[in-house]
Design an enzyme around this catalytic site. Structure first.
Site, mmCIF file in Angstrom:
data_model
loop_
_atom_site.group_PDB
_atom_site.id
_atom_site.type_symbol
_atom_site.label_atom_id
_atom_site.label_comp_id
_atom_site.label_asym_id
_atom_site.label_seq_id
_atom_site.Cartn_x
_atom_site.Cartn_y
_atom_site.Cartn_z
ATOM 1 N N GLU A 163 0.810 -1.220 0.000
ATOM 2 C CA GLU A 163 0.000 0.000 0.000
ATOM 3 C C GLU A 163 0.845 1.272 0.000
ATOM 4 O O GLU A 163 0.781 2.073 0.954
ATOM 5 C CB GLU A 163 -0.968 -0.017 1.188
ATOM 6 C CG GLU A 163 -1.852 -1.242 1.189
ATOM 7 C CD GLU A 163 -3.062 -1.136 2.107
ATOM 8 O OE1 GLU A 163 -3.125 -0.203 2.926
ATOM 9 O OE2 GLU A 163 -3.972 -1.972 1.978
ATOM 10 N N GLU A 352 -5.057 -8.497 0.211
ATOM 11 C CA GLU A 352 -5.810 -8.141 1.422
ATOM 12 C C GLU A 352 -7.262 -7.893 1.062
ATOM 13 O O GLU A 352 -7.561 -7.280 0.035
ATOM 14 C CB GLU A 352 -5.277 -6.857 2.078
ATOM 15 C CG GLU A 352 -3.995 -7.033 2.842
ATOM 16 C CD GLU A 352 -3.574 -5.756 3.575
ATOM 17 O OE1 GLU A 352 -4.451 -4.947 3.956
ATOM 18 O OE2 GLU A 352 -2.362 -5.588 3.759
#
Ligand code: FCB
Length: 473
Positions: A163, A352
């Protein structure tokens, strides 16, 4: 719904969120140690000092994964365990820990996927400018090389960055993550150096001729216009560029999106930290793309906001989790279809996806989380739809294996499929853990019993800070 043979079902965690042992065996401080210690930054002043004590309990944690039936485990390496000050010779005790963890996983037939950077930069590097200092990209390449030499022969999947939008923009522009800056230019600059460091790590990986695969795992926030007006549509383009394309394009196409180069230059001045050769390095071919997906954003043009638009996190009538995050699995299908159209057939792993529930030990001594089961079922179904539409999705790692330190929210948000009693460190598989393990074993997604759960929007008890989003825009 049957998934392709070999589909990799697993669960994910990150070092700072679970390991604890923050000062053991030579581990240095990271920016999250510093950030958590600073009053007001995390709920209740929580930190990862102890977390799930996984550093001491990794063997039984891996055994639990195996007993549940998981096939894959995505975890991250704490850079400050390997290089306490971010440079120089490796700390053998740090390497030993990850070697033992990988060995245990392989012994229990679980495929390891290793993330090199899940936000815990050595504080010593931050003191020299952190990701705003170009040299940090070189340091990351050196650290990656140490890890490849230590574990490259046994670890089949490597992720450079988790991320990078959160690490750059939430950390340097919104100030809600470490290191806590509030400057768009620093956000863009740190993002650039993160992706440059991705390129450096890929080069180190290729140089060694290792047998596995390497990629990056951005969190993608699909943006939808509030209305069909040209202004909302243009604001949606900007949001998509800000959170998604700025990270995808350099890594998958070797170029920055031209519209965003123009927008950012208008907003912060010349981007003179982009040097000749950087984009070639960042665009070194990756083997796969990790996709972290939680929710979408609905965008309304608004010139009074700093980015020129307002983000609507919750649209009327859309179901949400207890933290107010919209539950929109069909947007995952649309995202995957779009990724294929824009970036080609690169293999994708969902690295995720998951949700918070208000988990409690029930009168029967178990933790029942039917909402999480339905959430994961719906998102697995969305992935199946994407595969049916021709997308090359190879695996799905749920966030998270167990409850853990949820960054600025501390321990108030439980994302785990396994419940953690933080007083005793006892682990208790929730219903979702059994559901996910069954799916891993059978590769077959069964329809929900009944019509699925409907959930009233609510709030967790206790004081909650604003959601970690960039909705100030
Ligand atoms: C993602 C992070 C992960 C976890 C989940 C809930 O943004 O990568 O560490 O916090 O959200």
């Amino acid at each position: 719904m049957r998934f392709p043979d070999g589909f990799l079902w697993g669960a994910a965690t990150a070092a700072y969120q679970i390991e604890g042992a923050a000062h053991e065996d030579g581990r240095g401080d990271s920016i999250w140690d510093r950030f958590s210690r600073t009053p007001g930054n995390t709920v209740n002043g929580d930190s990862g000092d102890v977390a799930c004590d996984h550093y001491h309990r990794f063997e039984s944690d891996v055994d639990l994964m195996a007993d549940l039936g998981l096939k894959g485990y995505r975890f991250s390496v704490a850079w400050p365990r390997i290089q306490p000050t971010g440079r120089g010779v490796a700390n053998q005790k740090g390497l030993d820990f990850y070697r033992r963890l990988v060995d245990r996983l392989l012994m229990r037939s679980i495929t390891p996927m290793v993330t090199l950077y899940h936000w815990d930069l050595p504080q010593a590097l931050q003191d020299e400018g952190g990701w705003c200092n170009r040299d940090t990209a070189e340091r990351f390449g050196e650290y990656a090389a140490i890890m490849f030499d230590a574990l490259g022969d046994t670890v089949p999947f490597w992720i450079t960055h988790n991320e990078p939008w959160c690490a750059s923009m939430l950390g340097h522009f919104r100030g809600v993550h470490a290191p806590g800056f509030k400057d768009l230019r620093l956000g863009i600059m740190s993002a650039h150096h993160m992706m440059l460091s991705h390129g450096r790590a890929v080069a180190e990986y290729r140089r060694r001729g290792l047998p596995g695969q390497i990629g990056m795992a951005p969190n993608l926030l699909p943006a939808y216009p509030l209305t069909d007006s040209p202004a909302d549509r243009d604001a949606t383009r900007l949001s998509d560029g800000f959170t998604n394309r700025w990270y995808l394009d350099p890594v998958l196409k070797g170029s920055y999106p031209a519209d965003m180069l123009a927008d950012y230059t208008r907003m912060v001045g010349e981007l003179d930290f982009i040097r000749p050769g950087d984009l070639e390095a960042m665009g070194a071919p990756a083997d796969f793309l990790g996709v972290n997906y939680y929710r979408r954003r609905t965008i309304e043009a608004d010139p009074t906001m700093d980015m020129g638009y307002r983000v609507h996190d919750r649209m009327p009538g859309v179901p949400t989790t207890v933290t107010g995050s919209e539950i929109v699995p069909h947007c995952l299908t649309e995202l995957l279809v779009r990724l294929k159209a824009d970036y080609g057939d690169i293999p994708i792993y969902i690295t995720e996806n998951g949700r918070v529930c208000k988990d409690e030990i029930g009168p029967d001594g178990e933790v029942h989380d039917p909402e999480r089961v339905e959430f994961l079922r719906a998102h697995a179904g969305a992935v199946h739809d994407a595969i049916a539409a021709g997308c090359n999705v190879k695996g799905f790692f749920a966030w998270s294996f167990m409850d853990n330190f949820e960054w600025a929210f501390g321990y108030t948000q439980r994302f785990g499929m396994v419940y953690v009693d933080y007083e005793t460190q006892r682990r208790m598989p929730k219903d979702s853990a059994r559901f996910w393990g069954r799916l891993a074993q059978t590769n077959l997604l069964e329809a929900a019993e009944g019509a699925g759960s409907s959930e009233a929007p609510g709030a967790l008890t206790g004081t909650q800070p604003a959601l970690v989003t960039d909705s100030e825009e």
